[in-house]
Write an enzyme that holds these catalytic residues in place. Structure first.
Site, PDB file in Angstrom:
ATOM      1  N   SER A  94       0.674   5.669  -3.341  1.00 18.99           N
ATOM      2  CA  SER A  94      -0.808   5.132  -1.736  1.00 18.99           C
ATOM      3  C   SER A  94      -2.050   5.806  -2.581  1.00 18.99           C
ATOM      4  O   SER A  94      -1.640   7.019  -2.451  1.00 18.99           O
ATOM      5  CB  SER A  94      -0.152   5.430  -0.997  1.00 18.99           C
ATOM      6  OG  SER A  94      -0.829   5.518   0.517  1.00 18.99           O
ATOM      7  N   GLY A 113      -0.277  -6.292  -1.956  1.00 22.46           N
ATOM      8  CA  GLY A 113       0.577  -5.512  -2.682  1.00 22.46           C
ATOM      9  C   GLY A 113       1.628  -5.174  -1.116  1.00 22.46           C
ATOM     10  O   GLY A 113       1.876  -4.773  -0.678  1.00 22.46           O
ATOM     11  N   GLY A 131     -11.111   1.524  -2.699  1.00 18.21           N
ATOM     12  CA  GLY A 131     -10.406   2.130  -3.790  1.00 18.21           C
ATOM     13  C   GLY A 131      -9.796   3.642  -4.182  1.00 18.21           C
ATOM     14  O   GLY A 131      -8.927   3.161  -3.940  1.00 18.21           O
ATOM     15  N   GLN A 159     -10.883  -0.583  10.941  1.00 21.35           N
ATOM     16  CA  GLN A 159      -9.204  -0.185  10.410  1.00 21.35           C
ATOM     17  C   GLN A 159      -8.590   0.171  11.310  1.00 21.35           C
ATOM     18  O   GLN A 159      -7.778   0.863  11.194  1.00 21.35           O
ATOM     19  CB  GLN A 159      -8.701  -1.142   9.423  1.00 21.35           C
ATOM     20  CG  GLN A 159      -8.664  -0.878   8.231  1.00 21.35           C
ATOM     21  CD  GLN A 159      -8.904  -1.404   7.069  1.00 21.35           C
ATOM     22  OE1 GLN A 159      -9.310  -2.606   6.540  1.00 21.35           O
ATOM     23  NE2 GLN A 159      -7.302  -0.571   6.292  1.00 21.35           N
ATOM     24  N   GLY A 176      -0.463   0.432  -8.324  1.00 22.85           N
ATOM     25  CA  GLY A 176      -0.140  -0.280  -7.780  1.00 22.85           C
ATOM     26  C   GLY A 176      -1.261  -0.960  -7.617  1.00 22.85           C
ATOM     27  O   GLY A 176      -0.979  -2.613  -8.134  1.00 22.85           O
ATOM     28  N   HIS A 177      -2.926  -0.828  -7.656  1.00 18.07           N
ATOM     29  CA  HIS A 177      -4.051  -1.415  -7.388  1.00 18.07           C
ATOM     30  C   HIS A 177      -3.965  -2.207  -8.757  1.00 18.07           C
ATOM     31  O   HIS A 177      -4.830  -3.418  -9.202  1.00 18.07           O
ATOM     32  CB  HIS A 177      -5.254  -0.861  -6.832  1.00 18.07           C
ATOM     33  CG  HIS A 177      -5.252  -0.452  -5.739  1.00 18.07           C
ATOM     34  ND1 HIS A 177      -5.469   1.343  -5.871  1.00 18.07           N
ATOM     35  CD2 HIS A 177      -5.372  -0.420  -4.458  1.00 18.07           C
ATOM     36  CE1 HIS A 177      -5.718   0.992  -4.182  1.00 18.07           C
ATOM     37  NE2 HIS A 177      -5.459   0.406  -3.864  1.00 18.07           N
ATOM     38  N   LYS A 212       4.034  -3.222  -0.401  1.00 20.16           N
ATOM     39  CA  LYS A 212       3.961  -2.231   0.178  1.00 20.16           C
ATOM     40  C   LYS A 212       3.687  -1.790   1.258  1.00 20.16           C
ATOM     41  O   LYS A 212       3.987  -1.224   2.883  1.00 20.16           O
ATOM     42  CB  LYS A 212       3.247  -0.231  -0.909  1.00 20.16           C
ATOM     43  CG  LYS A 212       3.235   0.656  -0.275  1.00 20.16           C
ATOM     44  CD  LYS A 212       2.575   1.519  -0.030  1.00 20.16           C
ATOM     45  CE  LYS A 212       2.251   1.916   1.171  1.00 20.16           C
ATOM     46  NZ  LYS A 212       0.773   2.468   0.473  1.00 20.16           N
ATOM     47  N   ARG A 234      -3.516   7.747   0.002  1.00 20.05           N
ATOM     48  CA  ARG A 234      -3.353   9.227   0.979  1.00 20.05           C
ATOM     49  C   ARG A 234      -2.300   9.546   0.107  1.00 20.05           C
ATOM     50  O   ARG A 234      -2.073  10.762   0.766  1.00 20.05           O
ATOM     51  CB  ARG A 234      -3.081   8.231   1.966  1.00 20.05           C
ATOM     52  CG  ARG A 234      -3.480   6.966   2.330  1.00 20.05           C
ATOM     53  CD  ARG A 234      -3.000   7.238   4.429  1.00 20.05           C
ATOM     54  NE  ARG A 234      -4.271   6.653   5.339  1.00 20.05           N
ATOM     55  CZ  ARG A 234      -4.572   5.538   5.521  1.00 20.05           C
ATOM     56  NH1 ARG A 234      -3.721   4.472   5.490  1.00 20.05           N
ATOM     57  NH2 ARG A 234      -5.440   4.947   6.092  1.00 20.05           N
TER      58      ARG A 234
HETATM   59  O1  PAF Z   1      -4.743  -2.219   2.189  1.00 18.14           O
HETATM   60  C1  PAF Z   1      -5.826  -2.139   1.784  1.00 18.14           C
HETATM   61  O2  PAF Z   1      -6.174  -1.678   1.035  1.00 18.14           O
HETATM   62  C2  PAF Z   1      -7.094  -2.255   2.928  1.00 18.14           C
HETATM   63  O3  PAF Z   1      -6.336  -3.105   4.698  1.00 18.14           O
HETATM   64  C3  PAF Z   1      -7.831  -3.823   2.884  1.00 18.14           C
HETATM   65  C4  PAF Z   1      -6.514  -5.243   2.592  1.00 18.14           C
HETATM   66  C5  PAF Z   1      -8.237  -3.509   1.458  1.00 18.14           C
HETATM   67  C6  PAF Z   1      -8.652  -4.370   4.133  1.00 18.14           C
HETATM   68  O4  PAF Z   1      -9.549  -3.071   4.497  1.00 18.14           O
END
Ligand code: PAF
Length: 288
Positions: free
Chosen positions: A192, A154, A31, A64, A36-37, A156, A194
């Site tokens: 990104s 991506g 999200g 993660q 980029g997305h 990146k 972030r």
């Molecule tokens: O690249 C990301 O945004 C995340 O690592 C992903 C692939 C959605 C998995 O949570």
């Protein structure tokens, strides 16, 4: 655009498409979408065509993130994500919550993980233990739920793309993985979610990530013979770490296919780097 929040509803939809022979392209995200997305969504549409379906997911995957990382403050903006994905022509936006993705079924805890332990070992894997275990687990789950023919990631997150490709190959997921190019701001900073954390001053310094890649390219281009990785690494760390408020996490040179670290750097070697700008950790990579 349909918004689906449960695993069962997503699975029902995916099965119906599969029974009708409709191709599905999938863009998993956490999200807080940026260009980029959107370029990955565009790529998914191109891959499945007008008759195919494009699914995007928005899920900030707790598995993660390390205990001292930014899970709780990771930027979230679902309303904006919904309008962006709708405008981009996504057919289904899958937005599960933690109970859907990691159900405990009343018996304690979720306890099954997918681990890739070769290409995931260095760089991000070394700096962020368990990160890739969380990525492969959630991506495998999403693949089982969405049943895509094609999945787009991506560049990146270069190492992530290699880890996912390896998982797809090793575990026989019938999915083609496509890697879309890194989309950059005008000053070279890789887009990104972030980047939102950066203060005004940190944002001004952040293009140093891409400038480091450009510096490495320049040095390699001018060299008449392969270069010592150690020497070039020291030079790049001096350049990047010399910016005020910047702490370099790693600078790595590796073979772009196997991700094996190299001792000699030449044209075609891949460079990846991670650095903290204040508290914000940025990553970038490029072919030399
Ligand atoms: O690249 C990301 O945004 C995340 O690592 C992903 C692939 C959605 C998995 O949570």
């Amino acid at each position: 655009m349909r918004i689906v929040t449960t695993v069962s509803a997503m699975r029902r939809q995916a099965r119906r498409w599969r029974q009708s022979g409709i191709r599905v392209g999938f863009v998993p995200t956490m999200g807080c979408l940026h260009e980029g997305h959107l370029s990955l969504i565009e790529r998914a549409r191109k891959a499945v065509g007008a008759c195919g379906k494009v699914v995007a997911s928005v899920y900030v995957n707790p598995a993660q993130f390390g205990p001292f990382e930014d899970y709780s403050r990771y930027p979230r903006d679902l309303e904006r994500d919904i309008s962006l994905t709708r405008a981009a022509g996504v057919d289904v936006l899958f937005v599960p919550d933690d109970r859907e993705m990691y159900p405990t079924n009343g018996d304690g805890s979720f306890s099954t993980y997918v681990i890739e332990d070769s290409v995931a070992a260095g760089m991000e894997g070394a700096s962020r233990p368990h990160h890739f275990r969380g990525v492969t687990t959630v991506v495998a789950k999403l693949f089982n739920i969405v049943l895509p023919d094609i999945a787009i990631f991506g560049r990146k997150d270069y190492q992530q793309t290699a880890v996912v490709r390896r998982m797809v190959r090793d575990l026989d997921f019938p999915i083609r993985v496509i890697v879309g190019p890194t989309v950059r701001e005008r000053d070279g900073l890789a887009m990104s979610s972030r980047n939102r954390y950066l203060s005004v001053q940190e944002r001004e310094r952040a293009p140093a990530m891409f400038e480091t890649i450009r510096l490495a390219r320049e040095v390699v281009r001018k060299a008449s013979a392969p270069l010592s990785a150690g020497q070039l690494r020291r030079r790049l760390i001096q350049f990047l770490g010399g910016q005020p408020g910047v702490r370099v996490d790693y600078v790595a040179f590796f073979d772009p296919d196997s991700l094996r670290v190299v001792q000699r750097v030449r044209r075609g070697t891949h460079l990846a780097l991670a650095a903290f700008f204040g508290k914000t950790r940025l990553i970038d990579n490029g072919r030399l």
